[in-house]
Design an enzyme around this catalytic site. Structure first.
Site, PDB file in Angstrom:
ATOM      1  N   GLU A 242     -10.994  46.357 -23.828  1.00 44.34           N
ATOM      2  CA  GLU A 242     -10.395  47.453 -23.608  1.00 44.34           C
ATOM      3  C   GLU A 242     -11.445  48.922 -23.612  1.00 44.34           C
ATOM      4  O   GLU A 242     -11.220  49.919 -23.251  1.00 44.34           O
ATOM      5  CB  GLU A 242      -9.239  47.779 -24.673  1.00 44.34           C
ATOM      6  CG  GLU A 242      -9.690  47.688 -26.296  1.00 44.34           C
ATOM      7  CD  GLU A 242     -10.338  48.648 -26.773  1.00 44.34           C
ATOM      8  OE1 GLU A 242     -10.115  49.887 -26.358  1.00 44.34           O
ATOM      9  OE2 GLU A 242     -11.290  48.595 -27.615  1.00 44.34           O
TER      10      GLU A 242
ATOM     11  N   GLN B 273      -9.860  51.945 -42.324  1.00 44.07           N
ATOM     12  CA  GLN B 273      -9.813  50.481 -41.940  1.00 44.07           C
ATOM     13  C   GLN B 273     -11.299  49.750 -41.544  1.00 44.07           C
ATOM     14  O   GLN B 273     -11.708  48.374 -41.718  1.00 44.07           O
ATOM     15  CB  GLN B 273      -8.964  50.158 -40.773  1.00 44.07           C
ATOM     16  CG  GLN B 273      -7.670  50.213 -41.044  1.00 44.07           C
ATOM     17  CD  GLN B 273      -6.662  50.025 -39.765  1.00 44.07           C
ATOM     18  OE1 GLN B 273      -6.848  50.179 -38.850  1.00 44.07           O
ATOM     19  NE2 GLN B 273      -5.532  49.725 -40.173  1.00 44.07           N
TER      20      GLN B 273
ATOM     21  N   ALA C  20      -0.644  42.668 -35.377  1.00 43.32           N
ATOM     22  CA  ALA C  20      -1.364  41.606 -34.932  1.00 43.32           C
ATOM     23  C   ALA C  20      -2.875  41.888 -34.615  1.00 43.32           C
ATOM     24  O   ALA C  20      -3.930  40.997 -35.238  1.00 43.32           O
ATOM     25  CB  ALA C  20      -0.883  41.050 -33.746  1.00 43.32           C
TER      26      ALA C  20
ATOM     27  N   GLN D 168      -4.406  44.344 -36.134  1.00 40.36           N
ATOM     28  CA  GLN D 168      -5.201  44.906 -37.637  1.00 40.36           C
ATOM     29  C   GLN D 168      -5.232  43.859 -38.619  1.00 40.36           C
ATOM     30  O   GLN D 168      -5.975  44.076 -39.520  1.00 40.36           O
ATOM     31  CB  GLN D 168      -4.256  45.796 -38.113  1.00 40.36           C
ATOM     32  CG  GLN D 168      -4.369  47.193 -37.224  1.00 40.36           C
ATOM     33  CD  GLN D 168      -3.425  48.155 -37.758  1.00 40.36           C
ATOM     34  OE1 GLN D 168      -2.963  48.393 -38.773  1.00 40.36           O
ATOM     35  NE2 GLN D 168      -2.606  48.974 -36.682  1.00 40.36           N
TER      36      GLN D 168
ATOM     37  N   HIS E  76      -6.224  45.815 -27.433  1.00 43.34           N
ATOM     38  CA  HIS E  76      -7.110  45.711 -28.457  1.00 43.34           C
ATOM     39  C   HIS E  76      -7.299  44.450 -29.387  1.00 43.34           C
ATOM     40  O   HIS E  76      -8.161  44.059 -29.867  1.00 43.34           O
ATOM     41  CB  HIS E  76      -6.506  46.823 -29.615  1.00 43.34           C
ATOM     42  CG  HIS E  76      -6.831  48.144 -29.226  1.00 43.34           C
ATOM     43  ND1 HIS E  76      -5.949  49.006 -28.281  1.00 43.34           N
ATOM     44  CD2 HIS E  76      -7.656  49.184 -29.778  1.00 43.34           C
ATOM     45  CE1 HIS E  76      -6.552  50.102 -28.279  1.00 43.34           C
ATOM     46  NE2 HIS E  76      -7.629  50.538 -29.240  1.00 43.34           N
TER      47      HIS E  76
END
Length: 330
Positions: A10, A100, A282, A284, A305
């Site tokens: 991406e 994150q 999914a 993360q 992603h």
């Protein structure tokens, strides 16, 4: 040094953030060329630069290319160290993406850490803090992560100004399996508005409930403390075996009816599938699965992603994450 091309997949900030996390987890140096090469404005923006500087701070990394607009970065981490940290994006850029980037490495540190974040908390192109708290973190806690959040102030685009703190304690993550969600037990719908007419929140609730594919067991309007006006509509779905919170962010010139309609589309798509994780979760959950050494989750599909994340994990670690028959496995 492991070389990565920021134009692959991406072609956005996902490559940078995952690469930084993986570098700190593995101790490997990385070199990224063409950072965000798939975006109209390539290079490091404020939130991406904050991710780099936060990673450098907690790991004592040697870094080259950490400046606004840079399209090339070299990052060689040291040992991740616990401590009291403060990271300010300096704009309405996403603080949840900074969190994150550094959360998993800090879970591996020897002591507890407190990390304060300032900037945007509810952004169109990033997981809102509400989603982080009610969808992502519950999964991490089931895997064994000891993370608690204390939110002082929300920060909507374009002003930002949000402030919140994460307490992260050393934790060993273990694999979990989530292949079924079970029956829907209850559904709570929340409309958050700051600096807007209450009619916006009321209209969102009315439009959603009128067309909802399930019974809404509770509705509420909330006015969180925020330094800027904004709006969020969130639905919490509690199933027998899992929970998930789906969100839709209000934006200027986007009607309350459109916000509610967009969230309804998300809910319909999720309920019509057999998925436990939506496409965002999914993506993360992949790095936590790597730290846990395994796991399996049923997903409806992988976003761009998600596919990019799989590629970066394989490139840096040599571990292949499979996705077959709608099941993500490691």
């Amino acid at each position: 040094m492991i070389e990565l091309d920021g134009r692959q997949g991406e072609g956005g900030g996902q490559i940078l953030r995952s690469a930084l996390t993986l570098a700190m987890l593995t101790g490997k140096g990385i070199e990224i060329h063409h950072i965000r090469g798939g975006r109209p404005k390539p290079g490091l923006m404020r939130q991406h630069l904050t991710c780099v500087l936060a990673a450098q701070t907690i790991s004592g990394a040697w870094v080259e290319g950490a400046e606004l607009g840079s399209t090339r970065l070299r990052f060689v981490p040291g040992a991740v160290t616990s401590g009291d940290y403060h990271f300010d994006v300096g704009s309405a850029g996403s603080t949840t993406l900074v969190f994150q980037t550094i959360a998993l490495p800090l879970l591996q540190a020897k002591g507890a850490s407190t990390v304060q974040f300032r900037g945007g908390t509810h952004n169109p192109m990033a997981p809102p803090l509400t989603y982080l708290k009610r969808s992502f973190l519950p999964l991490l806690r089931e895997m064994g992560a000891q993370i608690e959040l204390d939110v002082q102030r929300w920060g909507f685009m374009p002003a930002g100004g949000g402030c919140w703190q994460a307490t992260i304690k050393p934790s060993v993550l273990s694999p979990i399996s989530r292949l079924q969600r079970g029956e829907l037990l209850n559904c709570r719908l929340s409309a958050y508005e700051v600096g807007l007419s209450n009619q916006v929140a009321e209209r969102e609730l009315q439009v959603f409930c009128r067309s909802a594919p399930m019974a809404v067991t509770e509705t509420r309007i909330r006015q969180p403390k925020s330094s800027s006006p904004g709006n969020l509509l969130a639905v919490d779905l509690h199933f027998e075996k899992t929970r998930i919170c789906l969100t839709e962010l209000g934006r200027p010139r986007l009607s309350a009816e459109k916000v509610a309609g967009n969230l309804l589309k998300q809910v319909n798509r999720y309920l019509q599938s057999d998925a436990v994780l939506d496409e965002y979760l999914a993506d993360q959950i992949m790095l936590p699965m790597l730290v846990a050494g395994g796991g399996e989750f049923r997903c409806d599909g992988l976003s761009d992603h998600g596919e990019t994340n799989r590629q970066i994990i394989a490139r840096v670690t040599g571990r292949e994450m499979s996705f077959q028959d709608h099941i993500l496995r490691l």
